[in-house]
Design a protein around this motif. Structure first.
Motif, PDB file in Angstrom:
ATOM      1  N   ASP A   1       4.018  -8.651   2.493  1.00  0.00           N
ATOM      2  CA  ASP A   1       4.087  -7.376   3.193  1.00  0.00           C
ATOM      3  C   ASP A   1       4.318  -7.720   4.661  1.00  0.00           C
ATOM      4  O   ASP A   1       3.374  -7.869   5.449  1.00  0.00           O
ATOM      5  CB  ASP A   1       2.783  -6.591   3.010  1.00  0.00           C
ATOM      6  CG  ASP A   1       2.856  -5.190   3.618  1.00  0.00           C
ATOM      7  OD1 ASP A   1       3.704  -4.966   4.505  1.00  0.00           O
ATOM      8  OD2 ASP A   1       2.059  -4.330   3.213  1.00  0.00           O
TER       9      ASP A   1
ATOM     10  N   LYS B   1       3.000  -5.298   7.494  1.00  0.00           N
ATOM     11  CA  LYS B   1       1.553  -5.429   7.708  1.00  0.00           C
ATOM     12  C   LYS B   1       1.220  -6.743   8.414  1.00  0.00           C
ATOM     13  O   LYS B   1       0.374  -6.782   9.318  1.00  0.00           O
ATOM     14  CB  LYS B   1       0.830  -5.351   6.367  1.00  0.00           C
ATOM     15  CG  LYS B   1      -0.681  -5.414   6.477  1.00  0.00           C
ATOM     16  CD  LYS B   1      -1.335  -5.304   5.098  1.00  0.00           C
ATOM     17  CE  LYS B   1      -2.851  -5.386   5.210  1.00  0.00           C
ATOM     18  NZ  LYS B   1      -3.495  -5.331   3.872  1.00  0.00           N
TER      19      LYS B   1
ATOM     20  N   THR C   1       4.096  -9.004  -4.587  1.00  0.00           N
ATOM     21  CA  THR C   1       3.706  -9.133  -3.183  1.00  0.00           C
ATOM     22  C   THR C   1       2.697 -10.271  -3.053  1.00  0.00           C
ATOM     23  O   THR C   1       1.618 -10.218  -3.644  1.00  0.00           O
ATOM     24  CB  THR C   1       3.092  -7.827  -2.651  1.00  0.00           C
ATOM     25  OG1 THR C   1       4.040  -6.761  -2.799  1.00  0.00           O
ATOM     26  CG2 THR C   1       2.726  -7.967  -1.183  1.00  0.00           C
TER      27      THR C   1
END
Length: 357
Positions: A184, A187, A343
């Motif tokens: 991610d 993030k 992920t």
């Protein structure tokens, strides 16, 4: 006994009888069918780990080695997957990200008894041409793309051909049709930037790769969101795009340090670029973190050994490669599988390259 060469001498005649072990011998010792042995050799996901262990143990005891050439001809499989690099091998392998991600792919490929074929080129057209030859000549069973970029012609081609492939990085287009493995990145960059804002930095620059790379787009978005969250205005002249090499870091910091108000903090999207920045600052008589704090990405093995040691986002490079290979083998064995998104978790590793303002 299988695996023993028996020599018989009768007068002047020497007869050699070579009794090499066969799949049937392995099946008999393991108490399974020959077809089960074949599936174990092919690492079929439907075979239980216990059965695989029993069959592999029997092969080891008998000294049985599969004839992969014969099996490839029979199954019309090449027992090889291809890796697509973003640029020439000479440049790519200067960055430790790629050897580490290839190590992850290689580990999974070895488990599946597959070989690797790497294709590179100096231009996008050369890389595409190499892939066309691999796919049309059926020289590989599948492909892993080690990067994702905007308007990627290769992904469109592979989708159109229905050829098995996975991507390390989020696709820019057709995301729901493509299996990919990524972090991610929005993030991760948000957390890296927020770490600097929490230390009191307001003049924070972003040093990334080219905007044709999806990873750069995502990390830049995370940087902007963190600055907005801290109520800090983003200066566009604090944002730079350079190659993921030491030279890229050098070019970036030479521009930033000559601004009217040089940044006190840097978010650098690659450790190798960060090394280039640290070295260039030293040549200018400046130091990290006394003059400039720095957070980078990848957490390669020598990030901890650098002076100062780098605060870096660990993106689990090995696992990115391993999971991408795992997904590809699943697609090769079960073409009807729907696309997947994996992920991989990240972690900010705090070291000595940042200080509180």
């Amino acid at each position: 006994m299988p695996g023993i060469v028996i020599i018989r001498r009768e007068g002047n005649i020497q007869e050699m009888v070579n009794m090499m072990p066969t799949i049937k011998d392995v099946a008999k010792l393991a108490n399974v069918s020959p077809s089960t042995v074949s599936r174990v050799i092919a690492n079929n996901p439907r075979i239980s780990n216990k059965t695989k262990e029993i069959v592999n143990d029997a092969m080891e005891k008998l000294g049985y080695h599969p004839n992969f050439t014969a099996r490839s001809l029979a199954s019309k499989s090449t027992q090889t997957i291809g890796l697509v690099m973003p640029s020439s091998g000479e440049k790519v392998l200067q960055n430790p990200f790629f050897p580490e991600v290839i190590r992850g792919i290689s580990t999974k490929s070895h488990e599946n008894r597959y070989g690797l074929y790497m294709t590179t080129g100096n231009t996008e057209d050369e890389i595409l041409e190499g892939v066309y030859e691999l796919v049309q000549g059926r020289r590989i069973d599948g492909l892993i793309l080690l990067y994702s970029q905007v308007n990627d012609r290769m992904m469109s081609y592979l989708l159109d051909k229905g050829f098995p492939f996975t991507v390390i990085g989020k696709p820019f287009q057709n995301e729901n049709q493509i299996t990919y493995v990524d972090n991610d990145n929005v993030k991760a960059a948000f957390e890296a930037t927020s770490y600097l804002t929490e230390l009191g930095h307001e003049r924070i620059a972003f040093v990334g790769g080219g905007m044709e790379l999806v990873v750069t787009i995502d990390r830049l978005e995370g940087y902007r969101k963190a600055m907005e969250s801290a109520s800090i205005a983003v200066r566009e002249d604090y944002i730079g795009h350079h190659e993921f090499l030491r030279e890229g870091g050098r070019e970036a910091i030479e521009k930033l340090i000559n601004l009217d108000a040089p940044p006190t903090g840097l978010v650098v999207t690659d450790d190798v670029m960060a090394f280039g920045i640290v070295n260039t600052l030293e040549q200018m008589g400046l130091k990290v973190p006394q003059d400039t704090s720095l957070v980078s990405f990848n957490n390669v093995i020598f990030s901890e050994l650098a002076t100062p040691s780098l605060t870096s986002v660990d993106i689990n490079i090995f696992r990115l490669g391993y999971e991408a290979a795992q997904c590809l083998f699943e697609k090769i064995n079960q073409a009807e599988l729907p696309p997947r998104r994996i992920t991989i978790p990240h972690q900010l590793v705090v070291r000595d390259s940042c200080r509180r303002v």
